[in-house]
Design an enzyme around this catalytic site. Structure first.
Site, PDB file in Angstrom:
ATOM      1  N   LEU A 179       0.408  -1.026   0.006  1.00  7.05           N
ATOM      2  CA  LEU A 179      -0.115  -0.296  -0.413  1.00  7.05           C
ATOM      3  C   LEU A 179       0.824   1.429  -0.334  1.00  7.05           C
ATOM      4  O   LEU A 179       1.810   1.105   0.645  1.00  7.05           O
ATOM      5  CB  LEU A 179      -1.191  -0.034   1.495  1.00  7.05           C
ATOM      6  CG  LEU A 179      -2.294  -1.032   1.444  1.00  7.05           C
ATOM      7  CD1 LEU A 179      -2.785  -1.011   2.602  1.00  7.05           C
ATOM      8  CD2 LEU A 179      -2.733  -1.718   0.392  1.00  7.05           C
ATOM      9  N   HIS A 207      -3.688   4.186  -2.050  1.00  7.81           N
ATOM     10  CA  HIS A 207      -4.050   3.660  -1.524  1.00  7.81           C
ATOM     11  C   HIS A 207      -5.164   3.710   0.039  1.00  7.81           C
ATOM     12  O   HIS A 207      -6.392   3.732  -0.283  1.00  7.81           O
ATOM     13  CB  HIS A 207      -3.388   2.191  -1.919  1.00  7.81           C
ATOM     14  CG  HIS A 207      -3.426   1.312  -2.684  1.00  7.81           C
ATOM     15  ND1 HIS A 207      -1.540   1.312  -2.589  1.00  7.81           N
ATOM     16  CD2 HIS A 207      -4.171   0.413  -3.739  1.00  7.81           C
ATOM     17  CE1 HIS A 207      -1.659   0.387  -2.840  1.00  7.81           C
ATOM     18  NE2 HIS A 207      -3.049  -0.069  -4.411  1.00  7.81           N
ATOM     19  N   VAL A 256      -3.110  10.685  -6.912  1.00  6.17           N
ATOM     20  CA  VAL A 256      -2.368  10.805  -5.872  1.00  6.17           C
ATOM     21  C   VAL A 256      -0.866  10.800  -6.273  1.00  6.17           C
ATOM     22  O   VAL A 256      -0.774   9.336  -6.939  1.00  6.17           O
ATOM     23  CB  VAL A 256      -2.472   9.746  -4.437  1.00  6.17           C
ATOM     24  CG1 VAL A 256      -1.107  10.998  -3.858  1.00  6.17           C
ATOM     25  CG2 VAL A 256      -3.892  10.002  -4.111  1.00  6.17           C
TER      26      VAL A 256
END
Ligand code: PAF
Length: 289
Positions: free
Chosen positions: A41, A45, A185
């Site tokens: 992650l 996420h 992101v």
């Protein structure tokens, strides 16, 4: 002074435990969100978890490196894995349940005989370069939807084509799952976050910035009035070429059909894919008015 200890998510490895937990939540009248992942992650996420939290009472996450979506030549064996770290990150963001099955639990009879056929949305771009990839993605997501029966499932815009296919699958097959897509992101240097970025050497990472640079150039041209998709695609390819990175594709497509457009408009999606060293990277930008 006592130190606050984060209560971690419940970690389960079996489908039966998932069904039992989700049934308990449902019995309490709670809305359930699912964040499907392949683990390792990162903040991308975590932004999906945050969005899921806004939309439901309970947030479940799956961590499963799905063999069905990897070709024999892909990076299945070396795909990064670190469940301990994933659990810490999930705990810090208040995930309620992490489902981390092994492949035998997920596919007890081996490769399923019945697979989800992605259809025309998978004909181009990732679908053309990675034959069978989206069949594997949709099949595992269909299984996860069947297990969790979530009200909402959250996916990242970075995998734009994947998100479009999952949304279409949920609608076409009446799965009743709202498919929410959260924005990309990026690291401060512009690189879209991806578990695969860990493969990049420092030099490769610098080269990889050509993808986001190209997309920014396309976006700026569009903002300055350029509507010709040929010119926008050329700008994308040019940014990669200048860095010595060969684009696998550089496209300007309709946001719903994923068909190439001749003239860009607000909503048109610029998508790019390239291999930097041995790492495949993808990125995209939705043009706004
Ligand atoms: O985007 C991913 O991480 C995977 O393709 C997904 C949706 C979890 C299915 O394995």
């Amino acid at each position: 002074m006592s130190t606050a200890v984060e209560a971690g998510p419940r970690l389960v490895h079996t489908r039966a435990e998932v069904r039992e937990q989700v049934a308990a939540w449902r019995a309490a009248g709670e809305r359930v969100a699912l964040v499907p992942t392949m683990g390792y992650l990162h903040e991308g996420h975590m932004s999906l978890v945050d969005r899921a939290r806004e939309m439901a009472d309970r947030v479940a996450m799956s961590v499963f490196v799905n063999p069905l979506q990897f070709a024999p030549t892909d990076d299945l064996d070396r795909y990064p894995r670190d469940l301990g770290r994933d659990l810490e990150m999930a705990a810090a963001r208040g995930v309620d349940l992490v489902f981390a099955p092994d492949p035998r639990e997920m596919y007890p009879r081996g490769t399923p005989q019945v697979l989800v056929e992605p259809g025309p949305l998978a004909a181009r771009m990732e679908g053309a370069i990675r034959p069978g990839h989206f069949r594997g993605v949709l099949t595992v997501v269909a299984k996860l939807f069947g297990l969790f029966r979530p009200d909402v499932a959250v996916f990242g815009q970075k995998d734009y084509q994947q998100a479009a296919l999952i949304r279409r699958m949920s609608v076409d097959l009446d799965m009743g799952v709202w498919v929410e897509v959260a924005p990309i992101v990026r690291d401060p240097d512009g690189l879209a976050m991806s578990s695969r970025n860990v493969y990049l050497s420092p030099d490769e990472r610098r080269l990889a910035l050509a993808l986001s640079r190209g997309l920014r150039r396309g976006r700026d041209l569009f903002a300055a009035g350029e509507r010709d998709a040929v010119a926008l695609r050329a700008a994308l390819r040019g940014a990669l070429g200048t860095a010595g990175v060969q684009a696998e594709y550089a496209e300007a497509v309709d946001p719903d059909t994923l068909e190439p457009v001749a003239a860009a408009a607000p909503g048109t999606v610029l998508l790019v894919a390239a291999r930097v060293g041995s790492t495949r990277l993808i990125d995209n930008e939705v043009l706004s008015g």
